[in-house]
Motif scaffolding. Structure first.
Motif, short mmCIF file in Angstrom:
data_model
loop_
_atom_site.label_atom_id
_atom_site.label_comp_id
_atom_site.label_asym_id
_atom_site.label_seq_id
_atom_site.Cartn_x
_atom_site.Cartn_y
_atom_site.Cartn_z
N PHE A 102 59.92 75.78 -72.56
CA PHE A 102 59.15 76.08 -73.77
C PHE A 102 58.47 74.81 -74.25
O PHE A 102 59.13 73.85 -74.66
CB PHE A 102 60.05 76.64 -74.87
CG PHE A 102 60.55 78.02 -74.59
CD1 PHE A 102 59.67 79.06 -74.32
CD2 PHE A 102 61.91 78.31 -74.61
CE1 PHE A 102 60.12 80.34 -74.08
CE2 PHE A 102 62.37 79.59 -74.36
CZ PHE A 102 61.47 80.60 -74.09
N GLN A 103 57.14 74.81 -74.22
CA GLN A 103 56.36 73.66 -74.68
C GLN A 103 54.93 74.10 -74.92
O GLN A 103 54.50 75.16 -74.46
CB GLN A 103 56.39 72.54 -73.64
CG GLN A 103 55.83 72.96 -72.29
CD GLN A 103 56.04 71.92 -71.20
OE1 GLN A 103 56.99 71.15 -71.24
NE2 GLN A 103 55.16 71.90 -70.22
N LEU A 104 54.19 73.29 -75.65
CA LEU A 104 52.80 73.60 -75.96
C LEU A 104 51.88 73.09 -74.86
O LEU A 104 52.19 72.14 -74.16
CB LEU A 104 52.43 72.99 -77.31
CG LEU A 104 53.23 73.49 -78.52
CD1 LEU A 104 52.82 72.74 -79.78
CD2 LEU A 104 53.05 75.00 -78.71
N ASN A 105 50.74 73.76 -74.72
CA ASN A 105 49.70 73.36 -73.76
C ASN A 105 50.24 73.26 -72.34
O ASN A 105 49.96 72.30 -71.61
CB ASN A 105 49.06 72.03 -74.18
CG ASN A 105 47.74 71.77 -73.47
OD1 ASN A 105 46.95 72.70 -73.24
ND2 ASN A 105 47.50 70.52 -73.12
N THR A 106 51.01 74.24 -71.94
CA THR A 106 51.66 74.22 -70.64
C THR A 106 50.65 74.43 -69.52
O THR A 106 49.87 75.39 -69.54
CB THR A 106 52.73 75.33 -70.55
OG1 THR A 106 53.58 75.24 -71.69
CG2 THR A 106 53.56 75.18 -69.29
N LYS A 107 50.67 73.53 -68.55
CA LYS A 107 49.77 73.63 -67.40
C LYS A 107 50.53 74.11 -66.17
O LYS A 107 51.76 74.03 -66.11
CB LYS A 107 49.12 72.27 -67.14
CG LYS A 107 48.25 71.80 -68.30
CD LYS A 107 47.56 70.48 -67.99
CE LYS A 107 46.68 70.05 -69.16
NZ LYS A 107 45.97 68.77 -68.88
N GLU A 108 49.77 74.59 -65.20
CA GLU A 108 50.37 75.19 -64.01
C GLU A 108 51.33 74.24 -63.29
O GLU A 108 52.36 74.69 -62.74
CB GLU A 108 49.28 75.67 -63.05
CG GLU A 108 48.53 76.90 -63.52
CD GLU A 108 47.39 76.63 -64.50
OE1 GLU A 108 46.70 77.59 -64.89
OE2 GLU A 108 47.21 75.44 -64.88
N ASP A 109 51.04 72.97 -63.29
CA ASP A 109 51.89 72.01 -62.58
C ASP A 109 53.22 71.74 -63.28
O ASP A 109 54.07 71.02 -62.73
CB ASP A 109 51.16 70.68 -62.39
CG ASP A 109 50.04 70.78 -61.36
OD1 ASP A 109 50.03 71.77 -60.59
OD2 ASP A 109 49.18 69.88 -61.31
N ASP A 110 53.41 72.34 -64.45
CA ASP A 110 54.69 72.15 -65.15
C ASP A 110 55.82 72.97 -64.53
O ASP A 110 56.98 72.79 -64.90
CB ASP A 110 54.54 72.50 -66.64
CG ASP A 110 53.71 71.45 -67.37
OD1 ASP A 110 53.81 70.27 -67.02
OD2 ASP A 110 52.96 71.82 -68.30
N PHE A 111 55.49 73.87 -63.62
CA PHE A 111 56.51 74.48 -62.76
C PHE A 111 55.94 74.53 -61.35
O PHE A 111 54.89 75.15 -61.11
CB PHE A 111 56.90 75.89 -63.19
CG PHE A 111 57.80 76.58 -62.18
CD1 PHE A 111 59.10 76.14 -61.98
CD2 PHE A 111 57.33 77.62 -61.40
CE1 PHE A 111 59.92 76.74 -61.04
CE2 PHE A 111 58.14 78.24 -60.45
CZ PHE A 111 59.44 77.79 -60.26
N VAL A 112 56.61 73.87 -60.42
CA VAL A 112 56.16 73.81 -59.03
C VAL A 112 57.16 74.59 -58.18
O VAL A 112 58.28 74.12 -57.93
CB VAL A 112 56.03 72.35 -58.54
CG1 VAL A 112 55.53 72.33 -57.10
CG2 VAL A 112 55.09 71.56 -59.45
N ALA A 113 56.76 75.75 -57.74
CA ALA A 113 57.67 76.64 -57.01
C ALA A 113 58.16 76.03 -55.70
O ALA A 113 59.28 76.31 -55.26
CB ALA A 113 56.99 77.98 -56.75
N ALA A 114 57.35 75.19 -55.11
CA ALA A 114 57.74 74.57 -53.84
C ALA A 114 58.92 73.63 -54.01
O ALA A 114 59.63 73.35 -53.03
CB ALA A 114 56.55 73.82 -53.25
N HIS A 115 59.15 73.14 -55.21
CA HIS A 115 60.23 72.18 -55.46
C HIS A 115 61.48 72.82 -56.06
O HIS A 115 62.49 72.14 -56.24
CB HIS A 115 59.74 71.07 -56.39
CG HIS A 115 58.60 70.29 -55.82
ND1 HIS A 115 57.81 69.45 -56.60
CD2 HIS A 115 58.10 70.20 -54.56
CE1 HIS A 115 56.88 68.90 -55.84
NE2 HIS A 115 57.04 69.34 -54.59
N HIS A 116 61.39 74.09 -56.41
CA HIS A 116 62.51 74.77 -57.04
C HIS A 116 63.55 75.15 -56.00
O HIS A 116 63.21 75.52 -54.87
CB HIS A 116 62.02 76.02 -57.78
CG HIS A 116 63.01 76.60 -58.74
ND1 HIS A 116 63.44 75.93 -59.86
CD2 HIS A 116 63.67 77.79 -58.74
CE1 HIS A 116 64.30 76.68 -60.52
NE2 HIS A 116 64.47 77.82 -59.85
#
Length: 293
Positions: A102-116
């Motif tokens: 949960f954060q403001l102005n969240t961009k796509e790179d804030d979750f990287v599925a390849a690294h999960h």
């Protein structure tokens, strides 16, 4: 194009199918046949359980699609069930902003599925947010050659919202029903069900093979929603510790950055242009229901 849609008979899936039809695509909806639709002869229908690998393999063994839209994947196993049964040139997954912190102005790179860290499991194996992370991770890590778009929506609202989350607030304020919510200053991003479907359809002829956020670019606080309802009904919200627990209770402020979607030419409807009319619709609906009792 030949397009298959899972989850096309209700909510934003209906808007997706209608937009695809307008674009001239050949649309097939995969459905269990439990929810009627109004598409008539504009679509083909295949009755199948999205989560039954044997059914999927049997029904789709000789079929291939240009695009598969999947509004019904909630886990890593859901991805494997589908990809072990069907073939497509491009796969478009409805994901969620729940994959993010949960954060403001969240961009796509804030979750990287390849690294999960990938864990195999069914929907019940995970919370909603982790299930969506696992679905994305399974696609990226197990099927790296598959052309895939992962669309991350915030809460979707509309007249067709069967969860009645916004309706809850209007009803409780209008009827004077106590409710419990801790932070009225919590700020959210939302998207209308119409825009959600329209954006998914817009991607049908866009070569986007990555994660992409989608929502009205503005955000709003619960206090602003309450103020609008109170101003337009003359009623005051009753907030008590023993009231009905409200939707979005105990959620931190968050919003999505949609520059990537805007840069490919999609224009989301400004939040105030659809959210406040939706509240007005609920006010009229509840008032009429009260009058008819």
């Amino acid at each position: 194009m030949d397009i298959l849609v899972f989850g096309g008979t209700r909510y934003f899936g209906v808007h997706l199918v209608n937009e695809l039809i307008k674009k001239g695509h050949h649309v097939t909806i995969a459905t269990r046949g439990m929810t009627p639709d109004s598409f008539g002869t504009s679509v083909e229908r295949i009755h199948v359980d999205r989560y039954d690998i044997n059914q999927l393999k049997d029904i789709f063994k000789d079929k291939e699609f240009d695009i598969i839209y999947d509004n019904l994947a909630y886990s890593s196993q859901d991805i494997e069930t589908l990809f072990n049964s069907l073939h497509c040139h491009r796969y478009i997954l409805t994901s969620s902003n729940a994959v993010y912190p949960f954060q403001l102005n969240t961009k796509e790179d804030d979750f990287v599925a390849a690294h999960h860290v990938l864990k195999m499991g069914v929907r019940s194996s995970f919370s909603y947010d982790e299930g969506k992370r696992q679905a994305e991770s399974a696609i990226v890590q197990l099927h790296p050659q598959q052309k895939t778009t992962r669309v991350r929506f915030p809460v979707v609202l509309g007249k067709d919202d069967y969860t009645k989350r916004l309706y809850f607030y209007v009803e409780h304020i209008l009827k004077g029903i106590p409710m419990y919510i801790d932070h009225l200053t919590t700020s959210f991003s939302f998207i209308s069900s119409h825009d959600a479907g329209a954006f998914l359809a817009y991607l049908s002829d866009k070569d986007i093979c990555e994660a992409i956020n989608a929502c009205s670019p503005q955000s709003i606080t619960l206090q602003e929603i309450f103020d609008y309802i109170e101003d337009h009904t003359g009623k005051k919200a009753m907030i008590t510790s023993d009231g009905d627990k409200a939707p979005f209770h105990d959620i931190q402020s968050h919003s999505l950055n949609v520059e990537k979607a805007q840069n490919i030419g999609f224009h989301f409807t400004p939040l105030s242009d659809w959210l406040f009319p939706l509240i007005d619709f609920y006010i009229c609906q509840i008032s009429e229901d009260e009058h008819n009792i």
